[in-house]
Design a protein around this motif. Structure first.
Motif, PDB file in Angstrom:
ATOM      1  N   GLN A  30      -4.484 -18.140  22.640  1.00  0.00           N
ATOM      2  CA  GLN A  30      -4.516 -17.950  21.206  1.00  0.00           C
ATOM      3  C   GLN A  30      -5.370 -16.750  20.846  1.00  0.00           C
ATOM      4  OE1 GLN A  30      -3.000 -19.532  18.608  1.00  0.00           O
ATOM      5  NE2 GLN A  30      -1.765 -20.633  20.105  1.00  0.00           N
ATOM      6  N   VAL A  31      -4.937 -16.065  19.823  1.00  0.00           N
ATOM      7  CA  VAL A  31      -5.699 -14.938  19.291  1.00  0.00           C
ATOM      8  C   VAL A  31      -5.894 -15.199  17.797  1.00  0.00           C
ATOM      9  CG1 VAL A  31      -5.777 -12.455  18.922  1.00  0.00           C
ATOM     10  CG2 VAL A  31      -4.692 -13.379  20.993  1.00  0.00           C
ATOM     11  N   PRO A  32      -7.050 -15.701  17.412  1.00  0.00           N
ATOM     12  CA  PRO A  32      -7.277 -15.946  15.988  1.00  0.00           C
ATOM     13  C   PRO A  32      -7.435 -14.639  15.225  1.00  0.00           C
ATOM     14  CG  PRO A  32      -9.275 -16.380  17.248  1.00  0.00           C
ATOM     15  CD  PRO A  32      -8.197 -16.085  18.247  1.00  0.00           C
ATOM     16  N   LEU A  33      -6.656 -14.467  14.199  1.00  0.00           N
ATOM     17  CA  LEU A  33      -6.682 -13.252  13.402  1.00  0.00           C
ATOM     18  C   LEU A  33      -7.053 -13.608  11.970  1.00  0.00           C
ATOM     19  CD1 LEU A  33      -3.332 -11.717  14.702  1.00  0.00           C
ATOM     20  CD2 LEU A  33      -5.644 -11.060  15.392  1.00  0.00           C
ATOM     21  N   VAL A  34      -7.907 -12.814  11.379  1.00  0.00           N
ATOM     22  CA  VAL A  34      -8.342 -13.062  10.012  1.00  0.00           C
ATOM     23  C   VAL A  34      -8.189 -11.780   9.206  1.00  0.00           C
ATOM     24  CG1 VAL A  34     -10.226 -13.768   8.513  1.00  0.00           C
ATOM     25  CG2 VAL A  34      -9.971 -14.819  10.772  1.00  0.00           C
ATOM     26  N   GLU A  35      -7.358 -11.843   8.188  1.00  0.00           N
ATOM     27  CA  GLU A  35      -7.178 -10.702   7.306  1.00  0.00           C
ATOM     28  C   GLU A  35      -8.186 -10.765   6.160  1.00  0.00           C
ATOM     29  OE1 GLU A  35      -2.938 -12.101   8.494  1.00  0.00           O
ATOM     30  OE2 GLU A  35      -4.826 -12.996   7.844  1.00  0.00           O
ATOM     31  N   SER A  36      -8.544  -9.603   5.660  1.00  0.00           N
ATOM     32  CA  SER A  36      -9.415  -9.526   4.491  1.00  0.00           C
ATOM     33  C   SER A  36      -9.109  -8.245   3.734  1.00  0.00           C
ATOM     34  CB  SER A  36     -10.889  -9.568   4.902  1.00  0.00           C
ATOM     35  OG  SER A  36     -11.197  -8.470   5.734  1.00  0.00           O
ATOM     36  N   GLY A  37      -9.605  -8.188   2.517  1.00  0.00           N
ATOM     37  CA  GLY A  37      -9.462  -6.981   1.716  1.00  0.00           C
ATOM     38  C   GLY A  37      -8.425  -7.044   0.624  1.00  0.00           C
ATOM     39  N   GLY A  38      -7.684  -8.143   0.552  1.00  0.00           N
ATOM     40  CA  GLY A  38      -6.692  -8.266  -0.504  1.00  0.00           C
ATOM     41  C   GLY A  38      -7.343  -8.382  -1.868  1.00  0.00           C
ATOM     42  N   GLY A  39      -6.518  -8.265  -2.883  1.00  0.00           N
ATOM     43  CA  GLY A  39      -7.033  -8.360  -4.234  1.00  0.00           C
ATOM     44  C   GLY A  39      -6.004  -7.930  -5.248  1.00  0.00           C
ATOM     45  N   SER A  40      -6.457  -7.756  -6.475  1.00  0.00           N
ATOM     46  CA  SER A  40      -5.579  -7.337  -7.571  1.00  0.00           C
ATOM     47  C   SER A  40      -5.910  -5.913  -7.966  1.00  0.00           C
ATOM     48  CB  SER A  40      -5.767  -8.274  -8.760  1.00  0.00           C
ATOM     49  OG  SER A  40      -5.375  -9.592  -8.433  1.00  0.00           O
ATOM     50  N   VAL A  41      -4.894  -5.088  -8.031  1.00  0.00           N
ATOM     51  CA  VAL A  41      -5.068  -3.687  -8.404  1.00  0.00           C
ATOM     52  C   VAL A  41      -3.978  -3.280  -9.380  1.00  0.00           C
ATOM     53  CG1 VAL A  41      -6.189  -3.073  -6.216  1.00  0.00           C
ATOM     54  CG2 VAL A  41      -3.702  -2.877  -6.439  1.00  0.00           C
ATOM     55  N   GLN A  42      -4.135  -2.100  -9.935  1.00  0.00           N
ATOM     56  CA  GLN A  42      -3.129  -1.526 -10.828  1.00  0.00           C
ATOM     57  C   GLN A  42      -2.178  -0.653 -10.021  1.00  0.00           C
ATOM     58  OE1 GLN A  42      -2.904  -2.033 -14.301  1.00  0.00           O
ATOM     59  NE2 GLN A  42      -4.426  -3.618 -13.886  1.00  0.00           N
ATOM     60  N   ALA A  43      -0.984  -0.477 -10.544  1.00  0.00           N
ATOM     61  CA  ALA A  43      -0.024   0.421  -9.905  1.00  0.00           C
ATOM     62  C   ALA A  43      -0.643   1.802  -9.737  1.00  0.00           C
ATOM     63  CB  ALA A  43       1.248   0.502 -10.739  1.00  0.00           C
ATOM     64  N   GLY A  44      -0.442   2.368  -8.557  1.00  0.00           N
ATOM     65  CA  GLY A  44      -1.007   3.673  -8.261  1.00  0.00           C
ATOM     66  C   GLY A  44      -2.357   3.637  -7.577  1.00  0.00           C
ATOM     67  N   ASP A  45      -2.977   2.469  -7.577  1.00  0.00           N
ATOM     68  CA  ASP A  45      -4.289   2.324  -6.935  1.00  0.00           C
ATOM     69  C   ASP A  45      -4.144   2.219  -5.422  1.00  0.00           C
ATOM     70  OD1 ASP A  45      -5.999   0.291  -9.468  1.00  0.00           O
ATOM     71  OD2 ASP A  45      -5.535   2.431  -9.357  1.00  0.00           O
ATOM     72  N   SER A  46      -5.297   2.240  -4.779  1.00  0.00           N
ATOM     73  CA  SER A  46      -5.365   2.093  -3.328  1.00  0.00           C
ATOM     74  C   SER A  46      -6.095   0.814  -2.967  1.00  0.00           C
ATOM     75  CB  SER A  46      -6.092   3.290  -2.708  1.00  0.00           C
ATOM     76  OG  SER A  46      -5.396   4.498  -2.965  1.00  0.00           O
ATOM     77  N   LEU A  47      -5.798   0.327  -1.779  1.00  0.00           N
ATOM     78  CA  LEU A  47      -6.454  -0.885  -1.281  1.00  0.00           C
ATOM     79  C   LEU A  47      -6.445  -0.827   0.238  1.00  0.00           C
ATOM     80  CD1 LEU A  47      -7.640  -3.464  -2.614  1.00  0.00           C
ATOM     81  CD2 LEU A  47      -5.448  -4.584  -2.145  1.00  0.00           C
ATOM     82  N   GLY A  48      -7.524  -1.276   0.837  1.00  0.00           N
ATOM     83  CA  GLY A  48      -7.607  -1.305   2.286  1.00  0.00           C
ATOM     84  C   GLY A  48      -7.709  -2.722   2.797  1.00  0.00           C
ATOM     85  N   LEU A  49      -6.915  -3.043   3.786  1.00  0.00           N
ATOM     86  CA  LEU A  49      -6.934  -4.361   4.419  1.00  0.00           C
ATOM     87  C   LEU A  49      -7.518  -4.250   5.818  1.00  0.00           C
ATOM     88  CD1 LEU A  49      -3.368  -5.676   3.489  1.00  0.00           C
ATOM     89  CD2 LEU A  49      -5.494  -5.840   2.176  1.00  0.00           C
ATOM     90  N   SER A  50      -8.126  -5.331   6.261  1.00  0.00           N
ATOM     91  CA  SER A  50      -8.645  -5.411   7.613  1.00  0.00           C
ATOM     92  C   SER A  50      -8.113  -6.659   8.286  1.00  0.00           C
ATOM     93  CB  SER A  50     -10.183  -5.453   7.605  1.00  0.00           C
ATOM     94  OG  SER A  50     -10.725  -4.295   7.022  1.00  0.00           O
ATOM     95  N   CYS A  51      -8.013  -6.590   9.594  1.00  0.00           N
ATOM     96  CA  CYS A  51      -7.597  -7.735  10.402  1.00  0.00           C
ATOM     97  C   CYS A  51      -8.512  -7.773  11.615  1.00  0.00           C
ATOM     98  CB  CYS A  51      -6.149  -7.583  10.818  1.00  0.00           C
ATOM     99  SG  CYS A  51      -5.581  -8.789  12.031  1.00  0.00           S
TER     100      CYS A  51
END
Length: 125
Positions: free
Chosen positions: A1-22
């Motif tokens: 097993q490889v436990p993976l945890v994502e983070s960095g999601g959220g609410s943004v406006q169109a045209g914005d940027s967002l970074g996710l991590s795993c």
């Protein structure tokens, strides 16, 4: 097993940027090619990006080319997805996944053996 945890999601406006991590703990990710997928309500899980173990091979889904960037830091056992110029139709749960040598093409979910729980990304117009 490889436990993976994502983070960095959220609410943004169109045209914005967002970074996710795993990230994972207790296991090294360097032996796995890693992918990002997303799933919007009522739709199938969609391929977003993939990166090989050492980062030398990268693929993107057609809809995100030029706007999203996948990268990895094997020393930190972490894979990233930088998303720019986000669109409302990209509202979805974003998942990272590890390819442990499964059968299938790189953009198919069946290629990936281990999945995170996902992180919600909401893009408002």
């Amino acid at each position: 097993q490889v436990p993976l945890v994502e983070s960095g999601g959220g609410s943004v406006q169109a045209g914005d940027s967002l970074g996710l991590s795993c990230a994972t703990s207790g296991r090294t990710l360097i032996t796995y090619a890693m992918g990002w997928f997303r799933q919007a309500p009522g739709k199938e899980r969609e391929f977003v990006a993939r990166i090989s173990g050492f980062g030398g091979s990268i693929y993107y889904g057609d809809s995100v080319k030029g706007r999203f960037t996948i990268s990895r830091d094997n020393a930190r056992n972490t894979v990233y997805l930088q998303m720019n110029s986000l669109k409302p139709e990209e509202t979805a749960i974003y998942y990272c996944a590890a390819d442990a040598g499964g059968n299938g093409r790189y953009y198919e979910t069946k290629k990936y053996s281990f999945w995170g729980q996902g992180t919600q990304v909401t893009v408002s117009s």
